[in-house]
Design a protein around this motif. Structure first.
Motif, PDB file in Angstrom:
ATOM      1  N   ARG A 101       0.836  -1.206   0.000  1.00  0.00           N
ATOM      2  CA  ARG A 101       0.000   0.000   0.000  1.00  0.00           C
ATOM      3  C   ARG A 101       0.868   1.252   0.000  1.00  0.00           C
ATOM      4  N   GLU A 102       1.888   1.267   0.859  1.00  0.00           N
ATOM      5  CA  GLU A 102       2.777   2.427   0.934  1.00  0.00           C
ATOM      6  C   GLU A 102       3.504   2.641  -0.395  1.00  0.00           C
ATOM      7  N   ARG A 103       3.976   1.564  -0.976  1.00  0.00           N
ATOM      8  CA  ARG A 103       4.708   1.653  -2.241  1.00  0.00           C
ATOM      9  C   ARG A 103       3.797   2.154  -3.351  1.00  0.00           C
ATOM     10  N   GLU A 104       2.578   1.671  -3.373  1.00  0.00           N
ATOM     11  CA  GLU A 104       1.604   2.112  -4.377  1.00  0.00           C
ATOM     12  C   GLU A 104       1.374   3.612  -4.263  1.00  0.00           C
ATOM     13  N   LEU A 105       1.214   4.086  -3.032  1.00  0.00           N
ATOM     14  CA  LEU A 105       0.938   5.502  -2.823  1.00  0.00           C
ATOM     15  C   LEU A 105       2.135   6.389  -3.132  1.00  0.00           C
ATOM     16  N   THR A 106       3.314   5.927  -2.831  1.00  0.00           N
ATOM     17  CA  THR A 106       4.480   6.794  -3.000  1.00  0.00           C
ATOM     18  C   THR A 106       5.161   6.610  -4.345  1.00  0.00           C
ATOM     19  N   ILE A 107       5.653   5.436  -4.609  1.00  0.00           N
ATOM     20  CA  ILE A 107       6.501   5.238  -5.784  1.00  0.00           C
ATOM     21  C   ILE A 107       5.703   5.172  -7.074  1.00  0.00           C
ATOM     22  N   TYR A 108       4.763   4.242  -7.167  1.00  0.00           N
ATOM     23  CA  TYR A 108       4.105   3.996  -8.444  1.00  0.00           C
ATOM     24  C   TYR A 108       3.199   5.153  -8.860  1.00  0.00           C
ATOM     25  N   ASN A 109       2.431   5.711  -7.935  1.00  0.00           N
ATOM     26  CA  ASN A 109       1.569   6.824  -8.311  1.00  0.00           C
ATOM     27  C   ASN A 109       2.385   8.025  -8.771  1.00  0.00           C
ATOM     28  N   ARG A 110       3.512   8.299  -8.101  1.00  0.00           N
ATOM     29  CA  ARG A 110       4.367   9.413  -8.491  1.00  0.00           C
ATOM     30  C   ARG A 110       4.945   9.169  -9.889  1.00  0.00           C
ATOM     31  N   LYS A 111       5.364   7.945 -10.173  1.00  0.00           N
ATOM     32  CA  LYS A 111       5.925   7.644 -11.495  1.00  0.00           C
ATOM     33  C   LYS A 111       4.857   7.728 -12.576  1.00  0.00           C
ATOM     34  N   ARG A 112       3.653   7.274 -12.271  1.00  0.00           N
ATOM     35  CA  ARG A 112       2.568   7.384 -13.250  1.00  0.00           C
ATOM     36  C   ARG A 112       2.301   8.844 -13.583  1.00  0.00           C
ATOM     37  N   LEU A 113       2.278   9.700 -12.557  1.00  0.00           N
ATOM     38  CA  LEU A 113       2.035  11.122 -12.771  1.00  0.00           C
ATOM     39  C   LEU A 113       3.138  11.735 -13.630  1.00  0.00           C
ATOM     40  N   LYS A 114       4.399  11.409 -13.335  1.00  0.00           N
ATOM     41  CA  LYS A 114       5.518  11.930 -14.137  1.00  0.00           C
ATOM     42  C   LYS A 114       5.396  11.484 -15.585  1.00  0.00           C
ATOM     43  N   GLU A 115       5.022  10.234 -15.804  1.00  0.00           N
ATOM     44  CA  GLU A 115       4.889   9.732 -17.170  1.00  0.00           C
ATOM     45  C   GLU A 115       3.763  10.448 -17.910  1.00  0.00           C
ATOM     46  N   LYS A 116       2.653  10.715 -17.229  1.00  0.00           N
ATOM     47  CA  LYS A 116       1.544  11.432 -17.863  1.00  0.00           C
ATOM     48  C   LYS A 116       1.943  12.866 -18.194  1.00  0.00           C
ATOM     49  N   ILE A 117       2.654  13.513 -17.287  1.00  0.00           N
ATOM     50  CA  ILE A 117       3.101  14.890 -17.542  1.00  0.00           C
ATOM     51  C   ILE A 117       4.048  14.920 -18.734  1.00  0.00           C
ATOM     52  N   LEU A 118       5.009  14.003 -18.768  1.00  0.00           N
ATOM     53  CA  LEU A 118       5.957  13.950 -19.873  1.00  0.00           C
ATOM     54  C   LEU A 118       5.242  13.673 -21.193  1.00  0.00           C
ATOM     55  N   ALA A 119       4.284  12.751 -21.183  1.00  0.00           N
ATOM     56  CA  ALA A 119       3.530  12.449 -22.403  1.00  0.00           C
ATOM     57  C   ALA A 119       2.750  13.680 -22.865  1.00  0.00           C
ATOM     58  N   GLY A 120       2.179  14.426 -21.915  1.00  0.00           N
ATOM     59  CA  GLY A 120       1.457  15.652 -22.263  1.00  0.00           C
ATOM     60  C   GLY A 120       2.373  16.698 -22.855  1.00  0.00           C
ATOM     61  N   ILE A 121       3.546  16.873 -22.257  1.00  0.00           N
ATOM     62  CA  ILE A 121       4.511  17.842 -22.771  1.00  0.00           C
ATOM     63  C   ILE A 121       4.962  17.452 -24.176  1.00  0.00           C
ATOM     64  N   LEU A 122       5.289  16.174 -24.359  1.00  0.00           N
ATOM     65  CA  LEU A 122       5.708  15.711 -25.686  1.00  0.00           C
ATOM     66  C   LEU A 122       4.584  15.868 -26.709  1.00  0.00           C
ATOM     67  N   GLY A 123       3.344  15.646 -26.277  1.00  0.00           N
ATOM     68  CA  GLY A 123       2.203  15.833 -27.174  1.00  0.00           C
ATOM     69  C   GLY A 123       2.058  17.281 -27.598  1.00  0.00           C
ATOM     70  N   ILE A 124       2.223  18.191 -26.644  1.00  0.00           N
ATOM     71  CA  ILE A 124       2.126  19.625 -26.950  1.00  0.00           C
ATOM     72  C   ILE A 124       3.257  20.039 -27.885  1.00  0.00           C
ATOM     73  N   ILE A 125       4.465  19.558 -27.602  1.00  0.00           N
ATOM     74  CA  ILE A 125       5.608  19.886 -28.458  1.00  0.00           C
ATOM     75  C   ILE A 125       5.386  19.350 -29.870  1.00  0.00           C
ATOM     76  N   GLY A 126       4.760  18.196 -29.988  1.00  0.00           N
ATOM     77  CA  GLY A 126       4.480  17.624 -31.299  1.00  0.00           C
ATOM     78  C   GLY A 126       3.405  18.381 -32.057  1.00  0.00           C
ATOM     79  N   VAL A 127       2.492  19.028 -31.345  1.00  0.00           N
ATOM     80  CA  VAL A 127       1.391  19.753 -31.978  1.00  0.00           C
ATOM     81  C   VAL A 127       1.837  21.138 -32.459  1.00  0.00           C
ATOM     82  N   ILE A 128       2.801  21.727 -31.779  1.00  0.00           N
ATOM     83  CA  ILE A 128       3.236  23.096 -32.109  1.00  0.00           C
ATOM     84  C   ILE A 128       3.663  23.230 -33.570  1.00  0.00           C
ATOM     85  N   PRO A 129       4.507  22.340 -34.112  1.00  0.00           N
ATOM     86  CA  PRO A 129       4.876  22.496 -35.540  1.00  0.00           C
ATOM     87  C   PRO A 129       3.678  22.372 -36.485  1.00  0.00           C
TER      88      PRO A 129
END
Length: 157
Positions: free
Chosen positions: A115-143
């Protein structure tokens, strides 16, 4: 582990290596506490491998490393079956070493730590991956937006 989560094949390979170390330690007659520390390494890899199988692959991975649904399902099934067999053997080792009470105590600790690992490690990594995917998506749309703007701007003149 770094910024990105491991892929399931790398995590499973870590399990195999840690598991073979556990087996050789037991065969060599090492003390239980020494073996348990190596089991902890195995359990970390096992947890990562199971977590990798829960998440959807990135859009990049879907395009570049696309496989048939059947091939991917068979690979995941085989990997999970192998890891579950290792898990059963490790649980039996704990039971034989510490008895039913020790096994129950281990399972309670495992639930708490999971439970602790799910709350700390995995959820934080999922959030980072979603943010990075969003940033890359925006960068891809700009051109694309820029090209559309140029076409519209040149078409009006």
């Amino acid at each position: 582990m770094g910024f990105f989560m491991l892929d399931p094949i790398t995590a499973a390979a870590g399990c195999v290596k840690a598991y073979s170390t556990v087996k050789s330690m037991v065969a060599a007659g090492k003390e239980a506490h020494d073996v348990l520390s190596q089991i902890g390494v195995w359990w970390g890899h096992y947890s990562d491998a199971m977590e990798c199988d829960k998440k959807d692959p990135s859009p990049f991975r879907k395009v570049v490393f696309a496989k048939s649904v059947q091939a991917e399902a068979l690979e995941r099934f085989a990997r999970q079956q192998k890891l579950r067999a290792q898990r059963r053997e490790i649980v039996m080792l704990i039971k034989y070493t510490y008895g039913d009470d020790g096994l129950e105590e281990f399972r309670q600790l495992q639930k708490t730590i999971s439970r602790e690992r799910e709350l700390t490690i995995y959820n934080r990594k999922r959030l980072k991956e979603k943010i990075l995917a969003g940033i890359l998506g925006i960068i891809g749309v700009i051109p694309i937006v820029f090209l559309i703007w140029l076409i519209i701007d040149k078409g009006g003149k």
